[in-house]
Design a protein around this motif. Sequence first.
Motif, PDB file in Angstrom:
ATOM      1  N   SER A 112       0.867  -1.110  -0.047  1.00  0.00           N
ATOM      2  CA  SER A 112      -0.158   0.104   0.032  1.00  0.00           C
ATOM      3  C   SER A 112       0.799   1.426   0.026  1.00  0.00           C
ATOM      4  O   SER A 112       0.456   2.296  -0.722  1.00  0.00           O
ATOM      5  N   TYR A 113       1.936   1.224   0.633  1.00  0.00           N
ATOM      6  CA  TYR A 113       2.890   2.354   0.573  1.00  0.00           C
ATOM      7  C   TYR A 113       3.474   2.671  -0.431  1.00  0.00           C
ATOM      8  O   TYR A 113       3.660   3.887  -1.100  1.00  0.00           O
ATOM      9  N   ILE A 114       3.949   1.738  -1.267  1.00  0.00           N
ATOM     10  CA  ILE A 114       4.373   1.570  -2.648  1.00  0.00           C
ATOM     11  C   ILE A 114       3.395   2.273  -3.534  1.00  0.00           C
ATOM     12  O   ILE A 114       3.456   3.293  -4.393  1.00  0.00           O
ATOM     13  N   GLY A 115       2.163   1.682  -3.584  1.00  0.00           N
ATOM     14  CA  GLY A 115       1.233   2.078  -4.395  1.00  0.00           C
ATOM     15  C   GLY A 115       0.620   3.536  -4.199  1.00  0.00           C
ATOM     16  O   GLY A 115       0.160   4.271  -5.073  1.00  0.00           O
ATOM     17  N   GLN A 116       0.889   3.954  -2.826  1.00  0.00           N
ATOM     18  CA  GLN A 116       0.295   5.346  -2.516  1.00  0.00           C
ATOM     19  C   GLN A 116       1.424   6.415  -2.726  1.00  0.00           C
ATOM     20  O   GLN A 116       1.262   7.576  -3.110  1.00  0.00           O
ATOM     21  N   THR A 117       2.659   5.952  -2.687  1.00  0.00           N
ATOM     22  CA  THR A 117       3.746   6.907  -2.926  1.00  0.00           C
ATOM     23  C   THR A 117       4.314   7.193  -4.293  1.00  0.00           C
ATOM     24  O   THR A 117       4.683   8.354  -4.636  1.00  0.00           O
ATOM     25  N   TRP A 118       4.217   6.281  -4.913  1.00  0.00           N
ATOM     26  CA  TRP A 118       4.935   6.342  -6.571  1.00  0.00           C
ATOM     27  C   TRP A 118       3.834   6.092  -7.461  1.00  0.00           C
ATOM     28  O   TRP A 118       2.851   5.356  -7.100  1.00  0.00           O
ATOM     29  N   GLN A 119       4.100   6.613  -8.707  1.00  0.00           N
ATOM     30  CA  GLN A 119       3.159   6.520  -9.822  1.00  0.00           C
ATOM     31  C   GLN A 119       3.788   6.244 -11.103  1.00  0.00           C
ATOM     32  O   GLN A 119       5.317   6.240 -11.181  1.00  0.00           O
ATOM     33  N   GLY A 120       3.189   5.662 -12.287  1.00  0.00           N
ATOM     34  CA  GLY A 120       3.665   5.368 -13.463  1.00  0.00           C
ATOM     35  C   GLY A 120       4.854   4.432 -13.670  1.00  0.00           C
ATOM     36  O   GLY A 120       4.792   3.372 -12.671  1.00  0.00           O
ATOM     37  N   GLN A 121       5.672   4.770 -14.340  1.00  0.00           N
ATOM     38  CA  GLN A 121       6.810   4.064 -14.638  1.00  0.00           C
ATOM     39  C   GLN A 121       7.583   3.656 -13.047  1.00  0.00           C
ATOM     40  O   GLN A 121       8.194   2.496 -13.105  1.00  0.00           O
ATOM     41  N   CYS A 122       7.640   4.674 -12.405  1.00  0.00           N
ATOM     42  CA  CYS A 122       8.406   4.381 -10.940  1.00  0.00           C
ATOM     43  C   CYS A 122       7.540   3.398 -10.336  1.00  0.00           C
ATOM     44  O   CYS A 122       8.316   2.811  -9.535  1.00  0.00           O
ATOM     45  N   LEU A 123       6.298   3.541 -10.274  1.00  0.00           N
ATOM     46  CA  LEU A 123       5.516   2.497  -9.403  1.00  0.00           C
ATOM     47  C   LEU A 123       5.975   0.991 -10.117  1.00  0.00           C
ATOM     48  O   LEU A 123       6.042   0.281  -9.020  1.00  0.00           O
ATOM     49  N   ARG A 124       5.983   0.842 -11.182  1.00  0.00           N
ATOM     50  CA  ARG A 124       6.180  -0.341 -11.766  1.00  0.00           C
ATOM     51  C   ARG A 124       7.515  -0.860 -11.518  1.00  0.00           C
ATOM     52  O   ARG A 124       7.956  -2.025 -11.134  1.00  0.00           O
ATOM     53  N   ARG A 125       8.574   0.116 -11.437  1.00  0.00           N
ATOM     54  CA  ARG A 125       9.901  -0.262 -11.200  1.00  0.00           C
ATOM     55  C   ARG A 125      10.045  -0.796  -9.668  1.00  0.00           C
ATOM     56  O   ARG A 125      10.694  -1.611  -9.338  1.00  0.00           O
ATOM     57  N   ASN A 126       9.522   0.054  -8.913  1.00  0.00           N
ATOM     58  CA  ASN A 126       9.585  -0.109  -7.463  1.00  0.00           C
ATOM     59  C   ASN A 126       8.684  -1.248  -6.809  1.00  0.00           C
ATOM     60  O   ASN A 126       9.138  -2.057  -6.283  1.00  0.00           O
ATOM     61  N   MET A 127       7.561  -1.507  -7.551  1.00  0.00           N
ATOM     62  CA  MET A 127       6.918  -2.769  -7.165  1.00  0.00           C
ATOM     63  C   MET A 127       7.787  -3.972  -7.678  1.00  0.00           C
ATOM     64  O   MET A 127       7.663  -5.011  -7.143  1.00  0.00           O
ATOM     65  N   THR A 128       8.457  -3.833  -8.764  1.00  0.00           N
ATOM     66  CA  THR A 128       9.029  -5.239  -9.400  1.00  0.00           C
ATOM     67  C   THR A 128      10.111  -5.462  -8.321  1.00  0.00           C
ATOM     68  O   THR A 128      10.671  -6.365  -8.097  1.00  0.00           O
ATOM     69  N   TRP A 129      10.980  -4.211  -7.890  1.00  0.00           N
ATOM     70  CA  TRP A 129      11.987  -4.228  -6.715  1.00  0.00           C
ATOM     71  C   TRP A 129      11.247  -4.963  -5.671  1.00  0.00           C
ATOM     72  O   TRP A 129      12.127  -5.752  -4.773  1.00  0.00           O
ATOM     73  N   TYR A 130      10.132  -4.570  -5.168  1.00  0.00           N
ATOM     74  CA  TYR A 130       9.611  -5.107  -3.899  1.00  0.00           C
ATOM     75  C   TYR A 130       9.457  -6.530  -4.144  1.00  0.00           C
ATOM     76  O   TYR A 130       9.598  -7.581  -3.277  1.00  0.00           O
ATOM     77  N   VAL A 131       8.888  -7.159  -5.585  1.00  0.00           N
ATOM     78  CA  VAL A 131       8.418  -8.496  -5.639  1.00  0.00           C
ATOM     79  C   VAL A 131       9.849  -9.423  -5.629  1.00  0.00           C
ATOM     80  O   VAL A 131       9.773 -10.390  -5.004  1.00  0.00           O
ATOM     81  N   GLY A 132      10.757  -8.883  -6.227  1.00  0.00           N
ATOM     82  CA  GLY A 132      11.917  -9.367  -6.120  1.00  0.00           C
ATOM     83  C   GLY A 132      12.757  -9.556  -4.859  1.00  0.00           C
ATOM     84  O   GLY A 132      13.192 -10.656  -4.543  1.00  0.00           O
ATOM     85  N   SER A 133      12.266  -8.443  -3.829  1.00  0.00           N
ATOM     86  CA  SER A 133      12.626  -8.670  -2.334  1.00  0.00           C
ATOM     87  C   SER A 133      12.026  -9.874  -1.645  1.00  0.00           C
ATOM     88  O   SER A 133      12.486 -10.517  -0.883  1.00  0.00           O
ATOM     89  N   THR A 134      10.892 -10.323  -2.001  1.00  0.00           N
ATOM     90  CA  THR A 134      10.014 -11.112  -1.469  1.00  0.00           C
ATOM     91  C   THR A 134      10.504 -12.565  -1.908  1.00  0.00           C
ATOM     92  O   THR A 134      10.554 -13.300  -1.064  1.00  0.00           O
ATOM     93  N   ILE A 135      10.793 -12.618  -3.129  1.00  0.00           N
ATOM     94  CA  ILE A 135      11.597 -13.798  -3.633  1.00  0.00           C
ATOM     95  C   ILE A 135      12.806 -14.199  -3.016  1.00  0.00           C
ATOM     96  O   ILE A 135      13.194 -15.226  -2.572  1.00  0.00           O
ATOM     97  N   LEU A 136      13.773 -13.033  -2.819  1.00  0.00           N
ATOM     98  CA  LEU A 136      14.656 -13.053  -2.143  1.00  0.00           C
ATOM     99  C   LEU A 136      14.728 -13.634  -0.926  1.00  0.00           C
ATOM    100  O   LEU A 136      15.648 -14.426  -0.261  1.00  0.00           O
TER     101      LEU A 136
END
Length: 383
Positions: A112-136
């Motif tokens: 929710s913090y990611i979705g509320q804080t960033w938008q557009g391509q920045c949202l996509r990039r940071n959500m991808t990094w977050y997903v990567g961190s959950t996998i790691l």
Amino acid sequence: MSIFHLMLSSVVIFFVLYAPQPLLAQFAQLYATSPANTGLLMSVTMLPLAIAPICYGLFLANYSKLKLLKVAMMLLALCSVLITLQQRFELFLLLRFIEGLILPAALTAMTSYIGQTWQGQCLRRNMTWYVGSTILGGFLGRALAANFATWWNWESFYIFNAALLILISLRIKLPPLENITTPKACSPKDYLRPLKQPSLLRLYCAVFCMFFCFSALLNYLPFILSNEYNLKDPKLIGWVYGGYLVGALLSMCAPYLTKLHNNNWVILTAVFGVYCVSISAMQWQNLGAFIVLFTLFCACMFIIHASAAPLANEISSAHASITNGAYVSFYYSGGALGSFLPGFIYQTAGIEMFLLSLLLICILGAYFTWLNYRIGSETQLGR
């Protein structure tokens, strides 16, 4: 809060979820209980993850995400310490269930913090990094727990994890007042009503299908390798799981896939198609091919996840916490069902019918994304 700090938080939080998995055999011996009963240590934690996130999403609509994340990490640290002190299996199960109630709060707060804080391509990039961190976090949680148990004892990893949780949570700086841009609603129905958006529901259903297939194959992978390929050495099986990490690394290209086509649903449907191909091709009984296909399978799942999470935030008209809470609920509902239902098919009908059942579910997920492409131009670009 920087995305790097949030990723560190995500990694150590996922240590909590997956640490017991490689130690289940040791716990079965320690507590003199059956393997099936020991498996409950994972089940009782997963179950709340399929139900609670939407409730936390409602709560977070008018509450500080970072404050809830900080409190959740402190409570998870306390549970980790208490687990090392308990002497009975029933108390261990109870503490794991409590962790299962706390984990959705942390996961929903972060997304929710990611979705509320960033938008557009920045949202996509940071959500991808977050997903990567959950996998790691999932990978390292399993690996470190097993190695700590070998080098010292299993309790040492829980103490180590508790220390990390406390240190990282103390570094979370709370703003004087978190901006709440959404007006207060009269009832939970006012928050949940936007979730009826057809394109959003279809995306959630696709995510359910995606993780159903992934959870099923990973849960029964040791049995498949042992029964179908006569691979019984735990070390060799561990190398096959290396495909999980390779697939995760490949998934980091997810934000760049959107540059290949201006329609996000086309990209998502295409990746689902490759996901289906990887499952169907596993019918070919060859160990080398299976390992390559398993790596491709993992990569497709992570790419879909890394693409669908930001896409849900882009197309949803609901509050970010509600959108992400529902996403996490659908995601783990698929995982909870996929972790045991396909097992009955595998036990009774064999590997062919097991893979066929996963293929049908995967095709259903692809159909949902294709339907979003076909219906309504306003939903096709995912924004």
